[in-house]
Design a protein around this motif. Structure first.
Motif, mmCIF file in Angstrom:
data_model
loop_
_atom_site.group_PDB
_atom_site.id
_atom_site.type_symbol
_atom_site.label_atom_id
_atom_site.label_comp_id
_atom_site.label_asym_id
_atom_site.label_seq_id
_atom_site.Cartn_x
_atom_site.Cartn_y
_atom_site.Cartn_z
ATOM 1 N N MET A 570 0.813 -1.215 0.000
ATOM 2 C CA MET A 570 0.000 0.000 0.000
ATOM 3 C C MET A 570 0.848 1.267 0.000
ATOM 4 O O MET A 570 0.527 2.238 -0.680
ATOM 5 C CB MET A 570 -0.956 -0.012 1.200
ATOM 6 C CG MET A 570 -1.960 -1.157 1.149
ATOM 7 S SD MET A 570 -2.966 -1.368 2.638
ATOM 8 C CE MET A 570 -4.015 0.090 2.563
ATOM 9 N N LEU A 571 1.928 1.248 0.741
ATOM 10 C CA LEU A 571 2.761 2.445 0.859
ATOM 11 C C LEU A 571 3.400 2.876 -0.470
ATOM 12 O O LEU A 571 3.622 4.077 -0.678
ATOM 13 C CB LEU A 571 3.832 2.217 1.924
ATOM 14 C CG LEU A 571 4.441 3.461 2.572
ATOM 15 C CD1 LEU A 571 3.365 4.394 3.116
ATOM 16 C CD2 LEU A 571 5.412 3.063 3.679
ATOM 17 N N PRO A 572 3.699 1.952 -1.396
ATOM 18 C CA PRO A 572 4.264 2.400 -2.685
ATOM 19 C C PRO A 572 3.377 3.364 -3.476
ATOM 20 O O PRO A 572 3.864 4.002 -4.422
ATOM 21 C CB PRO A 572 4.466 1.077 -3.446
ATOM 22 C CG PRO A 572 4.710 0.070 -2.369
ATOM 23 C CD PRO A 572 3.784 0.474 -1.258
ATOM 24 N N MET A 573 2.112 3.488 -3.106
ATOM 25 C CA MET A 573 1.256 4.484 -3.759
ATOM 26 C C MET A 573 1.801 5.895 -3.546
ATOM 27 O O MET A 573 1.438 6.819 -4.283
ATOM 28 C CB MET A 573 -0.167 4.387 -3.222
ATOM 29 C CG MET A 573 -0.979 3.235 -3.799
ATOM 30 S SD MET A 573 -1.130 3.289 -5.613
ATOM 31 C CE MET A 573 -2.017 4.829 -5.835
ATOM 32 N N MET A 574 2.681 6.084 -2.580
ATOM 33 C CA MET A 574 3.320 7.389 -2.371
ATOM 34 C C MET A 574 3.993 7.864 -3.652
ATOM 35 O O MET A 574 3.945 9.056 -3.989
ATOM 36 C CB MET A 574 4.358 7.288 -1.248
ATOM 37 C CG MET A 574 3.803 7.023 0.139
ATOM 38 S SD MET A 574 3.101 8.485 0.928
ATOM 39 C CE MET A 574 4.565 9.431 1.331
#
Length: 596
Positions: A570-574
């Motif tokens: 989810m964090l790679p959406m940054m």
């Protein structure tokens, strides 16, 4: 019928192990708050929510509220009795001032109880929820006489409350409002105008309804600088302070809505109704925004609540529904097919929702604990920090959490396939009820603009700088934890990406304000992802300590697995949000308006 089981194990983990909420007992106001009390409140709230409110959720959705020719409104079957039970058992009084009949418990307990009630029955929970906001506004801006007259019966929910801002021509831009207030010789005002979208504006569950109404006194300045706030009760108070003569306020109609059918969302007509000013003339927005900021955190909580109940039903269905075979070979060899939970894409949707829910819960509870500490902590600098954080986090909690909750409830509906589109399974209601959370209490695009345009720059950017320093200290203490490398790397990377986005907006938003506007929602999502990364890093450390101390409870191992999913998936959406921000306003604004 859909199920709901209150997530008390996770609530206790966040409160006791991650946040140490019992630290509040160090202060006189919360001296009696210990672990046993917190657990008792959670367990009893869980019973009320699951046993009383959950069965009424579908009832409220199917029946809705009914307006009668005389303007009165009847709530769905069972709502009135449930509301009476809620009030008699003290659930409406949890966090309120004992001076007015409240129990004086911390806000973190109120938000936890509110989460359960909203998950069980969002439309129902809005009635006491809006009353809580009105209580806060009167507590902040009301005179001693107004507090004494209204608060005790609102705290007990003998009377309920509303907030009246929106008009047919006027939503976000409140400076356009036309509702007028004409002074009377006795100090009261005649309030005339029409308000729309008024949740709980008329119903049959309380003896009186206390409307808080924004209006403009004749001759007041144009725009938002000329708005005052008034108490306009459904029934005027008699000499003994009880509900007496009917005021000139009425429900013109009930809005036909996509969801939250069990809540009476009304068009309210004020025909020279008697009202009483709260606070100072032309400064009503100051008090109303106190109420709205509290409500925005509650709306973020509503998003979490709907995502949680949708997840529980989707997980149960995925374990039971047989369709196809696992890509790696049959897992249910004696059956005609495998349960769909074996399929990676179903797992993806469940993991996405579970990781969001647990991170969002931690963020909301952390913010609410900060508010509790701000109210009691003796150190001015610490209180200042709490206020800074709350200002920064409120638009993120409202905006990012509800944006994400909309997607997770849709994903949970998707897991049901065609059955998710059929009303009897209940998933449609969760999606429909969640949808309003992105709109009311300030649409999410407005939350993003508030974050980028006001909250970041407030006090020279002190809030974000302080939060970054806190994260740096956390990483310095835990960064070499070789059991949680994904957590620490993820948090460090997220902080760096958010800093990069912040610097870009600072450098390019001043030269062209549309650059900030075009990137504001992406920035809000980056802030949401970053703060959830911090929550997950703290939860990961907490869970790992429990394992290191000898706990073999699956809960802790599962917590780390879920957090690792967040960090890796989810964090790679940054990166995507940052890339979009850096394109600036040109691709967004290039097309001529006539071409749309």
């Amino acid at each position: 019928m859909p199920i709901y089981n209150a997530p008390t194990r996770d609530q206790k983990f966040v409160m006791h192990e991650m946040l140490n909420a019992v630290q509040l007992s160090e202060y006189e106001r919360f001296a009696d708050v210990d672990t046993d009390l917190i657990d008792a409140v959670l367990e009893e709230s869980a019973k009320f929510s699951t046993e009383v409110l959950t069965p009424l959720n579908v009832v409220g959705d199917h029946e809705g509220c009914v307006r009668h020719p005389d303007g009165s409104v009847t709530t769905p079957t069972g709502f009135k009795d449930a509301f009476k039970t809620m009030a008699e058992n003290g659930w409406t009084a949890l966090g309120h001032d004992p001076e007015y009949g409240g129990q004086g418990l911390p806000g973190i307990l109120s938000i936890a109880a509110g989460e359960m009630q909203s998950a069980a029955n969002m439309a129902f929970a809005m009635y006491p929820g809006l009353t809580n906001g009105a209580i806060k506004a009167i507590s902040i801006g009301g005179s001693a006489e107004q507090k004494a007259a209204y608060l005790p019966k609102m705290v007990s929910c003998e009377w309920t409350g509303t907030m009246n801002l929106t008009e047919p021509h006027c939503g976000t831009d409140l400076g356009l409002l036309k509702t007028k207030a004409v002074p009377n010789s006795d100090g009261s005002y005649k309030i005339s105008g029409q308000k729309i979208f008024i949740s709980a504006g008329e119903h049959d569950m309380s003896d009186n309804i206390i409307h808080l109404v924004l209006a403009r006194i004749e001759g007041a300045p144009e725009g938002v600088k000329g708005i005052s706030l008034f108490i306009v009760p459904k029934f005027k108070l008699d000499a003994d302070g009880n509900a007496g003569e009917r005021n000139a306020v009425s429900c013109g109609s009930i809005e036909e809505k996509m969801g939250i059918h069990g809540n009476s969302t009304c068009v309210m007509n004020y025909d020279e109704a008697e009202g009483y000013m709260i606070g100072e003339e032309n400064k009503g927005l100051r008090v109303m925004f106190v109420m709205m900021n509290r409500a925005r955190v509650d709306v973020g909580m509503q998003g979490l609540a709907q995502s949680e109940v949708a997840y529980q039903n989707a997980a149960a269905y995925a374990k039971d529904r047989l369709q196809g075979r696992s890509l790696t070979g049959p897992k249910n060899e004696d059956g005609p097919a495998d349960p769909i939970i074996v399929h990676p894409d179903v797992r993806r949707m469940l993991m996405e929702t579970k990781a969001f829910n647990e991170g969002a819960r931690a963020l909301i509870y952390w913010a609410t604990l900060l508010e509790d500490l701000e109210n009691v902590h003796p150190d001015e600098k610490f209180r200042e920090k709490c206020d800074d954080y709350l200002g920064l986090l409120t638009p993120v909690i409202k905006g990012y959490l509800t944006d994400k909750a909309m997607q997770t409830t849709i994903d949970c509906q998707q897991i049901f396939g065609g059955h998710g589109y059929i009303e009897e399974w209940g998933m449609s209601q969760f999606v429909r009820d969640t949808r309003i959370a992105l709109i009311y209490e300030g649409a999410n695009g407005i939350q993003a603009l508030d974050l980028v345009g006001r909250k970041l720059a407030r006090k020279g950017g002190r809030a974000l700088m302080t939060l970054n320093a806190e994260i740096d200290a956390f990483l310095a203490e835990n960064g070499d934890n070789d059991k949680l490398p994904d957590f620490m790397t993820g948090l460090k990377t997220a902080k760096g990406k958010l800093t990069e986005a912040t610097m870009w907006l600072m450098q390019n938003g001043m030269t062209n304000p549309n650059n900030a506007g075009a990137g504001s929602v992406d920035y809000m999502h980056m802030m949401g992802l970053s703060t959830l990364a911090y929550m997950w890093a703290m939860m990961g450390v907490t869970a790992q300590k429990a394992i290191d101390n000898g706990s073999n409870e699956d809960f802790y191992a599962n917590k780390i697995i879920t957090g690792r999913y967040f960090m890796l998936r989810m964090l790679p959406m940054m990166d995507a949000h940052l890339a979009k921000i850096k394109t600036g306003a040109e691709p967004v604004m290039a097309l001529d308006a006539a071409a749309f």
